[in-house]
Design an enzyme around this catalytic site. Structure first.
Site, PDB file in Angstrom:
ATOM      1  N   LYS A  23       0.853  -1.207   0.000  1.00 56.33           N
ATOM      2  CA  LYS A  23       0.000   0.000   0.000  1.00 56.33           C
ATOM      3  C   LYS A  23       0.881   1.247   0.000  1.00 56.33           C
ATOM      4  O   LYS A  23       0.672   2.171  -0.790  1.00 56.33           O
ATOM      5  CB  LYS A  23      -0.865   0.013   1.251  1.00 56.33           C
ATOM      6  CG  LYS A  23      -1.544   1.339   1.541  1.00 56.33           C
ATOM      7  CD  LYS A  23      -2.463   1.289   2.721  1.00 56.33           C
ATOM      8  CE  LYS A  23      -1.756   1.507   4.023  1.00 56.33           C
ATOM      9  NZ  LYS A  23      -1.489   2.905   4.360  1.00 56.33           N
ATOM     10  N   ASN A  24       1.888   1.259   0.863  1.00 56.16           N
ATOM     11  CA  ASN A  24       2.680   2.480   1.052  1.00 56.16           C
ATOM     12  C   ASN A  24       3.716   2.710  -0.026  1.00 56.16           C
ATOM     13  O   ASN A  24       4.410   3.729  -0.018  1.00 56.16           O
ATOM     14  CB  ASN A  24       3.315   2.496   2.448  1.00 56.16           C
ATOM     15  CG  ASN A  24       2.255   2.627   3.527  1.00 56.16           C
ATOM     16  OD1 ASN A  24       1.095   2.935   3.226  1.00 56.16           O
ATOM     17  ND2 ASN A  24       2.635   2.387   4.758  1.00 56.16           N
ATOM     18  N   CYS A 117      -5.536  12.164  12.862  1.00 63.88           N
ATOM     19  CA  CYS A 117      -6.202  10.889  12.611  1.00 63.88           C
ATOM     20  C   CYS A 117      -6.074  10.111  13.918  1.00 63.88           C
ATOM     21  O   CYS A 117      -5.550  10.629  14.901  1.00 63.88           O
ATOM     22  CB  CYS A 117      -5.553  10.142  11.457  1.00 63.88           C
ATOM     23  SG  CYS A 117      -3.916   9.602  11.873  1.00 63.88           S
ATOM     24  N   ARG A 122      -0.054  14.540  13.253  1.00 60.19           N
ATOM     25  CA  ARG A 122       0.550  14.256  11.949  1.00 60.19           C
ATOM     26  C   ARG A 122       0.558  15.463  11.001  1.00 60.19           C
ATOM     27  O   ARG A 122      -0.106  15.478   9.982  1.00 60.19           O
ATOM     28  CB  ARG A 122      -0.146  13.048  11.309  1.00 60.19           C
ATOM     29  CG  ARG A 122      -0.102  11.839  12.251  1.00 60.19           C
ATOM     30  CD  ARG A 122      -0.787  10.661  11.683  1.00 60.19           C
ATOM     31  NE  ARG A 122       0.009  10.111  10.576  1.00 60.19           N
ATOM     32  CZ  ARG A 122      -0.462   9.145   9.790  1.00 60.19           C
ATOM     33  NH1 ARG A 122      -1.676   8.680   9.957  1.00 60.19           N
ATOM     34  NH2 ARG A 122       0.282   8.679   8.819  1.00 60.19           N
ATOM     35  N   ASP A 305       4.411   0.365  12.050  1.00 61.10           N
ATOM     36  CA  ASP A 305       3.221  -0.274  11.467  1.00 61.10           C
ATOM     37  C   ASP A 305       3.076  -1.728  11.892  1.00 61.10           C
ATOM     38  O   ASP A 305       2.065  -2.347  11.600  1.00 61.10           O
ATOM     39  CB  ASP A 305       3.275  -0.203   9.938  1.00 61.10           C
ATOM     40  CG  ASP A 305       3.106   1.214   9.449  1.00 61.10           C
ATOM     41  OD1 ASP A 305       3.374   1.477   8.270  1.00 61.10           O
ATOM     42  OD2 ASP A 305       2.722   2.067  10.270  1.00 61.10           O
ATOM     43  N   ARG A 397      -8.709  -0.632   4.484  1.00 62.11           N
ATOM     44  CA  ARG A 397      -7.869   0.421   3.906  1.00 62.11           C
ATOM     45  C   ARG A 397      -6.509  -0.133   3.512  1.00 62.11           C
ATOM     46  O   ARG A 397      -5.887   0.329   2.572  1.00 62.11           O
ATOM     47  CB  ARG A 397      -7.652   1.538   4.929  1.00 62.11           C
ATOM     48  CG  ARG A 397      -8.887   2.312   5.264  1.00 62.11           C
ATOM     49  CD  ARG A 397      -8.542   3.526   6.075  1.00 62.11           C
ATOM     50  NE  ARG A 397      -7.418   4.234   5.469  1.00 62.11           N
ATOM     51  CZ  ARG A 397      -6.898   5.341   6.008  1.00 62.11           C
ATOM     52  NH1 ARG A 397      -7.378   5.828   7.120  1.00 62.11           N
ATOM     53  NH2 ARG A 397      -5.899   5.953   5.427  1.00 62.11           N
TER      54      ARG A 397
HETATM   55  C1  EPZ Z   1       4.007   6.852   6.478  1.00 61.64           C
HETATM   56  O1  EPZ Z   1       3.154   7.834   7.003  1.00 61.64           O
HETATM   57  C2  EPZ Z   1       3.126   5.632   6.288  1.00 61.64           C
HETATM   58  N1  EPZ Z   1       2.061   5.950   5.321  1.00 61.64           N
HETATM   59  C3  EPZ Z   1       2.545   5.212   7.631  1.00 61.64           C
HETATM   60  O2  EPZ Z   1       1.800   4.020   7.415  1.00 61.64           O
HETATM   61  C4  EPZ Z   1       3.693   4.900   8.584  1.00 61.64           C
HETATM   62  O3  EPZ Z   1       3.168   4.579   9.845  1.00 61.64           O
HETATM   63  C5  EPZ Z   1       4.598   6.136   8.704  1.00 61.64           C
HETATM   64  O4  EPZ Z   1       5.061   6.531   7.399  1.00 61.64           O
HETATM   65  C6  EPZ Z   1       5.822   5.864   9.568  1.00 61.64           C
HETATM   66  O5  EPZ Z   1       6.533   4.795   9.028  1.00 61.64           O
HETATM   67  C7  EPZ Z   1       2.373   5.989   4.005  1.00 61.64           C
HETATM   68  O6  EPZ Z   1       3.500   5.771   3.601  1.00 61.64           O
HETATM   69  C8  EPZ Z   1       1.242   6.303   3.081  1.00 61.64           C
HETATM   70  P1  EPZ Z   1       5.773  10.255   8.649  1.00 61.64           P
HETATM   71  P2  EPZ Z   1       3.664   9.363   7.049  1.00 61.64           P
HETATM   72  O7  EPZ Z   1       5.673  11.501   7.827  1.00 61.64           O
HETATM   73  O8  EPZ Z   1       4.602   9.622   5.936  1.00 61.64           O
HETATM   74  C9  EPZ Z   1       5.706  13.446  12.161  1.00 61.64           C
HETATM   75  C10 EPZ Z   1       0.011   2.599   7.664  1.00 61.64           C
HETATM   76  O9  EPZ Z   1      -0.371   2.015   8.670  1.00 61.64           O
HETATM   77  N2  EPZ Z   1       5.781  14.434  11.065  1.00 61.64           N
HETATM   78  O10 EPZ Z   1       6.946   9.351   8.446  1.00 61.64           O
HETATM   79  O11 EPZ Z   1       2.458  10.209   7.171  1.00 61.64           O
HETATM   80  C11 EPZ Z   1       4.412  12.665  12.135  1.00 61.64           C
HETATM   81  O12 EPZ Z   1       3.429  13.364  12.865  1.00 61.64           O
HETATM   82  C12 EPZ Z   1       0.398   4.050   7.722  1.00 61.64           C
HETATM   83  O13 EPZ Z   1       0.167   2.064   6.543  1.00 61.64           O
HETATM   84  C13 EPZ Z   1       5.862  15.788  11.371  1.00 61.64           C
HETATM   85  O14 EPZ Z   1       5.855  16.182  12.533  1.00 61.64           O
HETATM   86  O15 EPZ Z   1       4.467   9.378   8.403  1.00 61.64           O
HETATM   87  C14 EPZ Z   1       4.789  11.356  12.779  1.00 61.64           C
HETATM   88  O16 EPZ Z   1       4.718  11.500  14.174  1.00 61.64           O
HETATM   89  C15 EPZ Z   1       0.050   4.643   9.049  1.00 61.64           C
HETATM   90  N3  EPZ Z   1       5.929  16.693  10.345  1.00 61.64           N
HETATM   91  C16 EPZ Z   1       6.244  11.162  12.362  1.00 61.64           C
HETATM   92  O17 EPZ Z   1       6.717  12.463  11.965  1.00 61.64           O
HETATM   93  C17 EPZ Z   1       5.929  16.314   9.030  1.00 61.64           C
HETATM   94  O18 EPZ Z   1       6.012  17.183   8.132  1.00 61.64           O
HETATM   95  C18 EPZ Z   1       6.435  10.220  11.186  1.00 61.64           C
HETATM   96  O19 EPZ Z   1       5.590  10.660  10.183  1.00 61.64           O
HETATM   97  C19 EPZ Z   1       5.840  14.935   8.738  1.00 61.64           C
HETATM   98  C20 EPZ Z   1       5.776  14.019   9.773  1.00 61.64           C
END
Ligand code: EPZ
Length: 417
Positions: A23-24, A117, A122, A305, A397
């Site tokens: 998915k990702n 969410c 996030r 995850d 999802r």
């Molecule tokens: C990706 O989400 C994945 N989704 C998530 O999978 C996964 O849990 C996550 O990476 C961590 O590995 C997809 O790839 C579509 P992040 P993402 O940006 O990119 C903070 C699933 O279950 N952050 O790596 O949205 C954020 O709040 C999903 O398949 C900021 O503060 O995650 C989080 O605490 C859930 N500012 C942490 O960093 C930003 O600009 C990691 O977020 C971006 C992120």
């Protein structure tokens, strides 16, 4: 009443099951279709609600896509809109992945800020700071990110924290920028490397994807190509944990074992025997797992995850385990539901103390987010009695027909619409 899953626990899973496409990886790869007017031919695209949501969003932006099983042909000959509306972005945070491609291809984008969410606030501040460094004008208007740019300029970007979609968004924008962009502190997830492979096949010049330093030399245009999405390491990990918790014998095929080292190392620490082949992993669990501590971290560390799923296993392991979630501030939604099933878990901030019990008792439980749902299914497979998991739309999802795959391994599980 929304669909739910009914699981009769206690059956050791046996047999072979194939992982679907990731998915990702599929979500950013689909968004990359915005970067060219030529068609992308994609294989191994999983049939998931999030993929359908991304295709619906791209359709609004001007994409034409056809789908045949796990093959998708998608082309954005002209961008007809640069807006990603709140009703779509609020259902799927990954919609922000259209920001970078729209800025690069079209010069403007209006994307609803993703609300929080279930697993946390996030924000996307790292994405926006990177675009600004590349010369984009960014403002927030009525809950939307409004971004404008002439041709983006290559820049040296160092993100304050590791962000998967942030790295992907910036990499896609940089692919068409003037000059070279360097992303330091980049996410090293396999899905980032898969996206870079696609972009390079489209004519981009990206080096270092999969490491913490990615260098992108901008080009003036990108072309179409064909690409196969990598296997879903989180689905594979979930199936392996299901095998372990039911003390079964399951081989998961169509996987990249290298993408699962941290999960395999943890299963090893829990005393779960497994074998690894070129593209398969076999778990043969004959006894109760041992407790082991878990700390989530960005790839190649233990994936957030998989945190809920491994906690379900630890909930019936022999001993006490500490599970620390370092990525998201609220990713323990599954704890209360596991406790309803008889688990003995206490949370203190970002750490959960899990005291293994002999067995879960089947109970009605509620899914809250994608991976918490998976953890409840895994727990139900090993529980004494019947477990009903409500709100399985969360599961749909990110898992392609999970109950069908589990039933094929002998699980007594059925969907009740
Ligand atoms: C990706 O989400 C994945 N989704 C998530 O999978 C996964 O849990 C996550 O990476 C961590 O590995 C997809 O790839 C579509 P992040 P993402 O940006 O990119 C903070 C699933 O279950 N952050 O790596 O949205 C954020 O709040 C999903 O398949 C900021 O503060 O995650 C989080 O605490 C859930 N500012 C942490 O960093 C930003 O600009 C990691 O977020 C971006 C992120």
């Amino acid at each position: 009443m929304p669909a739910r899953l009914e699981i009769e626990g206690g059956v050791p899973l046996r047999g072979t099951v194939a992982a679907s496409g990731a998915k990702n990886a599929a979500l950013p790869v689909l968004a990359a279709a915005l970067l060219t007017s030529e068609p992308l031919g994609l294989a191994n695209v999983p049939a998931l609600n999030d993929v359908r949501t991304m295709l619906a969003l791209l359709d609004r932006l001007g994409a034409r896509a056809t789908r045949d099983e796990s093959r998708v042909q998608i082309q954005v000959e002209h961008v007809k809109s640069d807006r990603a509306p709140y009703e779509l972005v609020s259902t799927m945070r990954a919609s922000v992945l259209v920001l970078g491609p729209l800025l690069a291809r079209h010069g403007s984008a209006r994307v609803a800020l993703p609300g929080g969410c279930a697993i946390g606030v996030r924000p996307i501040d790292q994405h926006l700071k990177g675009f600004a460094r590349m010369g984009a004008e960014i403002s927030i208007e009525n809950g939307d990110v409004v971004a404008r740019a002439g041709r983006l300029k290559g820049a040296k970007i160092s993100t304050d924290l590791v962000t998967v979609t942030g790295t992907e968004n910036l990499m896609m924008a940089a692919a068409l920028a003037e000059g070279t962009t360097v992303i330091e502190n980049a996410a090293r997830e396999p899905e980032v490397a898969d996206l870079a492979d696609l972009l390079n096949a489209m004519g981009a010049r990206i080096r270092g994807a999969g490491t913490a330093r990615i260098e992108i030399e901008g080009v003036t245009e990108l072309g179409g190509t064909n690409h196969r999405i990598i296997p879903d390491r989180v689905e594979a990990g979930t199936l392996l944990v299901a095998a372990a918790i039911t003390q079964g014998d399951v081989t998961v095929t169509d996987v990249v074992p290298d993408h699962l080292w941290a999960v395999l190392a943890k299963l090893e620490e829990c005393g779960v025997p497994h074998e690894v082949g070129a593209s398969w992993i076999r778990v043969r669990a004959a006894e109760r797992p041992r407790a082991a501590d878990v700390i989530t971290s960005p790839f190649p560390g233990f994936p957030t995850d998989m945190q809920a799923q491994i906690m379900a296993l630890l909930g019936v392991a022999d001993g006490h385990a500490r599970v620390t979630e370092t990525i998201f501030e609220n990713r323990f939604m599954h704890v209360a539901e596991l406790v309803r099933m008889g688990a003995c878990i206490e949370t203190e901030g970002s750490t959960a103390i899990v005291r293994g019990v002999d067995a879960y008792q089947g109970s009605p439980v509620m899914a809250s987010d994608l991976r918490a749902s998976a953890a409840l299914v895994v727990a139900g497979l090993a529980a004494r009695g019947t477990t009903e998991v409500a709100r399985v739309y969360h599961l749909d999802r990110g898992y392609e027909r999970l109950e069908t795959k589990l039933a094929a391994l002998g699980a007594r599980i059925r969907r009740i619409e």
